[in-house]
Design a protein around this motif. Sequence first.
Motif, PDB file in Angstrom:
ATOM      1  N   ASP A  10       7.895  -8.738   5.857  1.00 59.57           N
ATOM      2  CA  ASP A  10       8.081  -8.189   4.459  1.00 59.57           C
ATOM      3  C   ASP A  10       9.549  -7.820   4.007  1.00 59.57           C
ATOM      4  OD1 ASP A  10       6.428  -6.390   2.915  1.00 59.57           O
ATOM      5  OD2 ASP A  10       8.189  -4.576   3.992  1.00 59.57           O
ATOM      6  N   ALA A  11      10.292  -7.412   4.869  1.00 58.55           N
ATOM      7  CA  ALA A  11      11.511  -6.849   4.828  1.00 58.55           C
ATOM      8  C   ALA A  11      12.341  -8.565   4.418  1.00 58.55           C
ATOM      9  CB  ALA A  11      12.288  -6.474   5.809  1.00 58.55           C
ATOM     10  N   LEU A  12      11.913  -9.638   5.080  1.00 56.41           N
ATOM     11  CA  LEU A  12      12.408 -10.749   4.599  1.00 56.41           C
ATOM     12  C   LEU A  12      12.485 -10.879   2.762  1.00 56.41           C
ATOM     13  CD1 LEU A  12      12.477 -12.347   8.121  1.00 56.41           C
ATOM     14  CD2 LEU A  12      13.859 -11.666   6.676  1.00 56.41           C
ATOM     15  N   SER A  13      11.544 -10.356   2.429  1.00 50.55           N
ATOM     16  CA  SER A  13      10.716 -11.311   1.267  1.00 50.55           C
ATOM     17  C   SER A  13      11.417 -10.181   0.272  1.00 50.55           C
ATOM     18  CB  SER A  13       9.007 -11.419   1.355  1.00 50.55           C
ATOM     19  OG  SER A  13       8.697  -9.483   1.171  1.00 50.55           O
ATOM     20  N   LYS A  14      11.958  -9.404   0.968  1.00 52.44           N
ATOM     21  CA  LYS A  14      12.854  -8.733  -0.146  1.00 52.44           C
ATOM     22  C   LYS A  14      14.556  -8.460  -0.923  1.00 52.44           C
ATOM     23  CE  LYS A  14       9.630  -4.556  -0.326  1.00 52.44           C
ATOM     24  NZ  LYS A  14       8.620  -4.925   0.281  1.00 52.44           N
ATOM     25  N   LEU A  15      15.019  -9.697   0.338  1.00 48.69           N
ATOM     26  CA  LEU A  15      15.811 -10.179   0.605  1.00 48.69           C
ATOM     27  C   LEU A  15      16.214 -11.186  -0.553  1.00 48.69           C
ATOM     28  CD1 LEU A  15      17.145 -10.170   4.103  1.00 48.69           C
ATOM     29  CD2 LEU A  15      17.525  -8.318   2.552  1.00 48.69           C
ATOM     30  N   PRO A  16      17.378 -11.566  -1.011  1.00 49.71           N
ATOM     31  CA  PRO A  16      17.499 -11.980  -2.093  1.00 49.71           C
ATOM     32  C   PRO A  16      17.568 -13.612  -1.291  1.00 49.71           C
ATOM     33  CG  PRO A  16      19.528 -10.983  -2.190  1.00 49.71           C
ATOM     34  CD  PRO A  16      18.555 -10.416  -1.205  1.00 49.71           C
TER      35      PRO A  16
END
Length: 602
Positions: A376-382
């Motif tokens: 979930d966190a990685l999906s919000k990164l560029p």
Amino acid sequence: VSLTFPLPHLNDSNESNKQDPHVGQEDENTDRGNWSSKREYMLSMIGYAVGLGNVWRFPYLAYKHGGGAFLIPYTIMLAVAGLPLFFMESSFGQFCSQGPINVWKAVPILQGVGITMMLVSTFLAIYYNVIIAYSIYYLFASFQYPLPWSVKDCNSTGLLDCFFSKETEMYTTVQMFSVTVALQRSSSMNETGPVVWHLALCLLLAWILVGAALFKGIKSSGKVVYFTATFPYVVLFILLIRGVTLEGAKDGIEFYIGSKSNLTKLTDSEVCQELNTTVWKDAATQIFFSLSIAWGGLMALSSYNKFYNNCYQDSIIVCVTNCGTSVFAGFAIFSILGHMAHVYQRPVSEVANAERDKMSPICVLGFGLAFIAYPDALSKLPISPLWSILFFVMLVTLGLDSQFAGIEVISTCLQDAYPKLLKSKRGIVTTAVCIVLFLLGLPCVTRAGIYWVNLIDTFCAGWILLVAGLLEVLGLSVLYGGNRFIKDIEMMIGSKSTLFWLWWRACWFFITPVILSLYLMIMFFCFFYQIILVWSLYTFTSPTYGSVAYPDWGISLGWCLTAFSLIWIPIFAVWKVYKASGGPCVLMYLYIYAYVAVCVVK
């Protein structure tokens, strides 16, 4: 009567005259072969010890037990149990040049301990490769933009089937992707359902990778670990650098090891009521799980060392590297959790609360940080697919390293048991083992597969290892003789001073067996306390998966797995006594052994 034998007699090189094609001309041990280089052995040992648990189990336990406060019992358990047993096992295997079953020819009455180690490695290999298959599936799914678990518009993808209605909970999309798409999880273990074919194909690929790497034994796996043992550190470093640059990362790190750590967790004394959340119990179990003690892999890998290899120095390096990796991974994990807390405007202590994650497919095993919070966190990164690909490649390589050693345990035991038949057929043995374990793992990739994974993890990866470790240290320090064993080690690493051996003698003769015995006594006491007392029958809690209770037949099967792993210890003990010469002297020997064991426990 002699129920113990000198260790040097264990390497019977005359059992087969046929040359093993996988033994090199420069190998010291012409019967079994040696590692091509010391570097390959060290990378294999580090890869075996540093596994998936370092990335998700340790940070999860630290999170669960007050952040940095967990480092205190973890370090203590490393010193009094982890290091002494790791050094003992690696020395034992190197001196004997045999696998975890044949080494116990030194103490025949405990040869069943080797059987238990091999069986535990077998059960763990079955479900461990399923976890690798999960990682492979998520890796393939990461080659999409946007990431499939980040999509909230039902009309933009056919994957989620419009199950997402509104963002009322953290990680809802990731959870539902895992439950509905990845695992296709059924409502209970009673509803097995069909095989989830994309997971079955990923499981097949995982076994192909393991089989190919081990086809020539340590000669081939020693080359593969140059990548699989080092790449995870590159990814962890990249993720840490990216994590600490995110807004809110400081709060996560503060919770992990700073002023927000909850030291009151160390005084948690509700052992019987909430045994699975006792901080000291989890610290001991994590040390065994992380260092792979009592699995047999340490003996199997070290058995291919040259005789004069400095196993003491190796043990210190591997243990420190392993535990340092756990702490290092914690920084990478908690920096991301701090950012998630900032995004959702919640305290760090609530970001991955297990009570909130009951829909998570794997939070029960402590894997929620790897398959829920991090995706979930990685999906919000560029460039989110890039970070996701790196992360899941890291998980795959971490898992493969540990899996290599687990399969090597089985292959080594088989070849040591039947050298005339199997010594020159290493590739065939490895292939056959992989095929059989793949077939046994198919129930774990059905719609009820995650329940099977949790069942095996619950009943085969816990206190069985502590029992095997306790018998191991008692067998070598009491039956074989601790001073005798120390002289054997000095034959390999050279003579050491009395002061050098002071700590190891204290651990092997007293501290380690007492710690393990006390812990096992508490566990047994709590278990029987809950079952025997009539009033507690109403409060006895059976293992569950989140909010899903296991059926009675599932719990019974779990206990059967436990019993099947341990039953060989008394069976072989009785058999060896029956076959031994000496008559009544044998019974007197057993009486002395039991008396000494009770004194050590007290």
